[in-house]
Design a protein around this motif. Structure first.
Motif, PDB file in Angstrom:
ATOM      1  N   THR A  74      -0.704 -14.906  10.121  1.00  0.00           N
ATOM      2  CA  THR A  74      -0.393 -14.065   9.113  1.00  0.00           C
ATOM      3  C   THR A  74      -1.477 -12.802   9.093  1.00  0.00           C
ATOM      4  O   THR A  74      -2.421 -12.723  10.136  1.00  0.00           O
ATOM      5  N   LEU A  75      -1.190 -11.711   8.412  1.00  0.00           N
ATOM      6  CA  LEU A  75      -2.263 -10.536   8.507  1.00  0.00           C
ATOM      7  C   LEU A  75      -2.721 -10.519   7.171  1.00  0.00           C
ATOM      8  O   LEU A  75      -2.073 -10.485   6.204  1.00  0.00           O
ATOM      9  N   ALA A  76      -4.378 -10.652   7.370  1.00  0.00           N
ATOM     10  CA  ALA A  76      -5.162 -10.569   6.162  1.00  0.00           C
ATOM     11  C   ALA A  76      -5.017  -8.952   5.686  1.00  0.00           C
ATOM     12  O   ALA A  76      -5.532  -8.141   6.648  1.00  0.00           O
ATOM     13  N   LEU A  77      -5.054  -8.870   4.662  1.00  0.00           N
ATOM     14  CA  LEU A  77      -4.817  -7.663   4.152  1.00  0.00           C
ATOM     15  C   LEU A  77      -6.269  -7.206   3.480  1.00  0.00           C
ATOM     16  O   LEU A  77      -6.736  -7.490   2.409  1.00  0.00           O
ATOM     17  N   LEU A  78      -6.880  -6.623   4.689  1.00  0.00           N
ATOM     18  CA  LEU A  78      -8.526  -6.360   4.188  1.00  0.00           C
ATOM     19  C   LEU A  78      -9.083  -5.545   2.657  1.00  0.00           C
ATOM     20  O   LEU A  78      -8.036  -4.636   2.380  1.00  0.00           O
ATOM     21  N   GLY A  79      -9.809  -6.323   2.034  1.00  0.00           N
ATOM     22  CA  GLY A  79     -10.211  -5.456   0.842  1.00  0.00           C
ATOM     23  C   GLY A  79      -9.575  -6.225  -0.484  1.00  0.00           C
ATOM     24  O   GLY A  79      -9.255  -6.003  -1.361  1.00  0.00           O
ATOM     25  N   THR A  80      -8.627  -7.264   0.148  1.00  0.00           N
ATOM     26  CA  THR A  80      -7.771  -8.100  -0.997  1.00  0.00           C
ATOM     27  C   THR A  80      -7.984  -9.548  -0.597  1.00  0.00           C
ATOM     28  O   THR A  80      -8.617  -9.933   0.375  1.00  0.00           O
ATOM     29  N   ASP A  81      -7.504 -10.365  -1.295  1.00  0.00           N
ATOM     30  CA  ASP A  81      -7.500 -11.923  -1.099  1.00  0.00           C
ATOM     31  C   ASP A  81      -5.884 -12.212  -0.646  1.00  0.00           C
ATOM     32  O   ASP A  81      -5.484 -13.296  -0.560  1.00  0.00           O
ATOM     33  N   GLN A  82      -5.043 -11.443  -0.173  1.00  0.00           N
ATOM     34  CA  GLN A  82      -3.862 -11.509   0.317  1.00  0.00           C
ATOM     35  C   GLN A  82      -3.533 -11.512   1.769  1.00  0.00           C
ATOM     36  O   GLN A  82      -4.392 -10.941   2.782  1.00  0.00           O
ATOM     37  N   HIS A  83      -2.567 -12.401   2.070  1.00  0.00           N
ATOM     38  CA  HIS A  83      -1.868 -12.384   3.333  1.00  0.00           C
ATOM     39  C   HIS A  83      -0.618 -11.916   3.316  1.00  0.00           C
ATOM     40  O   HIS A  83      -0.053 -12.326   2.616  1.00  0.00           O
ATOM     41  N   PHE A 127       0.970  -1.313   0.057  1.00  0.00           N
ATOM     42  CA  PHE A 127       0.048  -0.009   0.070  1.00  0.00           C
ATOM     43  C   PHE A 127       0.740   1.221  -0.015  1.00  0.00           C
ATOM     44  O   PHE A 127       0.406   2.186   0.556  1.00  0.00           O
ATOM     45  N   ASP A 128       2.054   1.232  -0.772  1.00  0.00           N
ATOM     46  CA  ASP A 128       2.951   2.212  -0.934  1.00  0.00           C
ATOM     47  C   ASP A 128       3.251   3.173   0.579  1.00  0.00           C
ATOM     48  O   ASP A 128       3.361   4.276   0.631  1.00  0.00           O
ATOM     49  N   GLY A 129       3.294   2.333   1.575  1.00  0.00           N
ATOM     50  CA  GLY A 129       3.607   2.685   3.066  1.00  0.00           C
ATOM     51  C   GLY A 129       2.430   3.555   3.698  1.00  0.00           C
ATOM     52  O   GLY A 129       2.839   3.822   4.840  1.00  0.00           O
ATOM     53  N   ARG A 130       1.316   3.490   3.063  1.00  0.00           N
ATOM     54  CA  ARG A 130       0.382   4.246   3.729  1.00  0.00           C
ATOM     55  C   ARG A 130      -0.290   3.280   4.950  1.00  0.00           C
ATOM     56  O   ARG A 130      -0.221   2.187   4.526  1.00  0.00           O
ATOM     57  N   ALA A 131      -0.952   3.897   5.828  1.00  0.00           N
ATOM     58  CA  ALA A 131      -1.690   3.136   6.855  1.00  0.00           C
ATOM     59  C   ALA A 131      -2.848   2.590   6.379  1.00  0.00           C
ATOM     60  O   ALA A 131      -3.537   2.835   5.636  1.00  0.00           O
ATOM     61  N   THR A 132      -2.930   1.405   6.976  1.00  0.00           N
ATOM     62  CA  THR A 132      -3.913   0.451   6.289  1.00  0.00           C
ATOM     63  C   THR A 132      -4.514  -0.375   7.384  1.00  0.00           C
ATOM     64  O   THR A 132      -4.147  -0.336   8.639  1.00  0.00           O
ATOM     65  N   ILE A 133      -5.738  -0.982   7.288  1.00  0.00           N
ATOM     66  CA  ILE A 133      -6.116  -1.993   8.336  1.00  0.00           C
ATOM     67  C   ILE A 133      -5.961  -3.402   8.051  1.00  0.00           C
ATOM     68  O   ILE A 133      -6.313  -3.838   6.903  1.00  0.00           O
ATOM     69  N   VAL A 134      -5.464  -4.222   9.004  1.00  0.00           N
ATOM     70  CA  VAL A 134      -4.974  -5.652   8.949  1.00  0.00           C
ATOM     71  C   VAL A 134      -5.885  -6.438   9.963  1.00  0.00           C
ATOM     72  O   VAL A 134      -6.254  -5.803  11.060  1.00  0.00           O
ATOM     73  N   GLN A 135      -6.253  -7.608   9.632  1.00  0.00           N
ATOM     74  CA  GLN A 135      -6.670  -8.546  10.612  1.00  0.00           C
ATOM     75  C   GLN A 135      -5.803  -9.809  10.760  1.00  0.00           C
ATOM     76  O   GLN A 135      -5.399 -10.415   9.738  1.00  0.00           O
ATOM     77  N   VAL A 136      -5.544 -10.359  11.960  1.00  0.00           N
ATOM     78  CA  VAL A 136      -4.614 -11.222  12.346  1.00  0.00           C
ATOM     79  C   VAL A 136      -5.614 -12.541  12.149  1.00  0.00           C
ATOM     80  O   VAL A 136      -6.585 -12.858  12.479  1.00  0.00           O
ATOM     81  N   SER A 137      -4.925 -13.515  11.138  1.00  0.00           N
ATOM     82  CA  SER A 137      -5.405 -14.808  10.522  1.00  0.00           C
ATOM     83  C   SER A 137      -4.776 -15.825  10.978  1.00  0.00           C
ATOM     84  O   SER A 137      -3.702 -15.852  11.117  1.00  0.00           O
ATOM     85  N   THR A 138      -5.605 -16.777  11.363  1.00  0.00           N
ATOM     86  CA  THR A 138      -4.995 -17.926  11.742  1.00  0.00           C
ATOM     87  C   THR A 138      -5.579 -19.407  10.657  1.00  0.00           C
ATOM     88  O   THR A 138      -5.318 -20.524  10.779  1.00  0.00           O
TER      89      THR A 138
END
Length: 75
Positions: A41-50, A20-31
């Motif tokens: 991992t950290l789920a990158l909300l709004g994407t399908d990435q961890h 995210f180009d170093g910008r603040a974002t919201i992540v969720q801890v995923s198991t």
């Protein structure tokens, strides 16, 4: 904040030079990859990435009112 102090399912403000180009974002801890903290991992909300927790600087936890519960990442 180190990964060991993260809470599964919790949501945090975070930033990373890799995402995210170093910008603040919201992540969720995923198991999704395992319950042991080594597999979290950290789920990158709004994407399908961890991403790995070490790739992020955790800024603060996100607190939501009780009437708006979050679903767990990768449910």
């Amino acid at each position: 904040m180190v990964a060991a102090s993260l809470v599964p399912g919790a949501v945090y403000w975070a930033k990373s030079s890799k995402y995210f180009d170093g910008r603040a974002t919201i992540v969720q801890v995923s198991t999704v990859f395992g319950d042991d903290p080594a597999y979290w991992t950290l789920a990158l909300l709004g994407t399908d990435q961890h991403a790995m927790p070490a790739d992020f600087e955790i800024i603060a936890s996100v607190e939501l009112p009780e009437e708006y519960p979050l679903r767990q990442a990768a449910e």
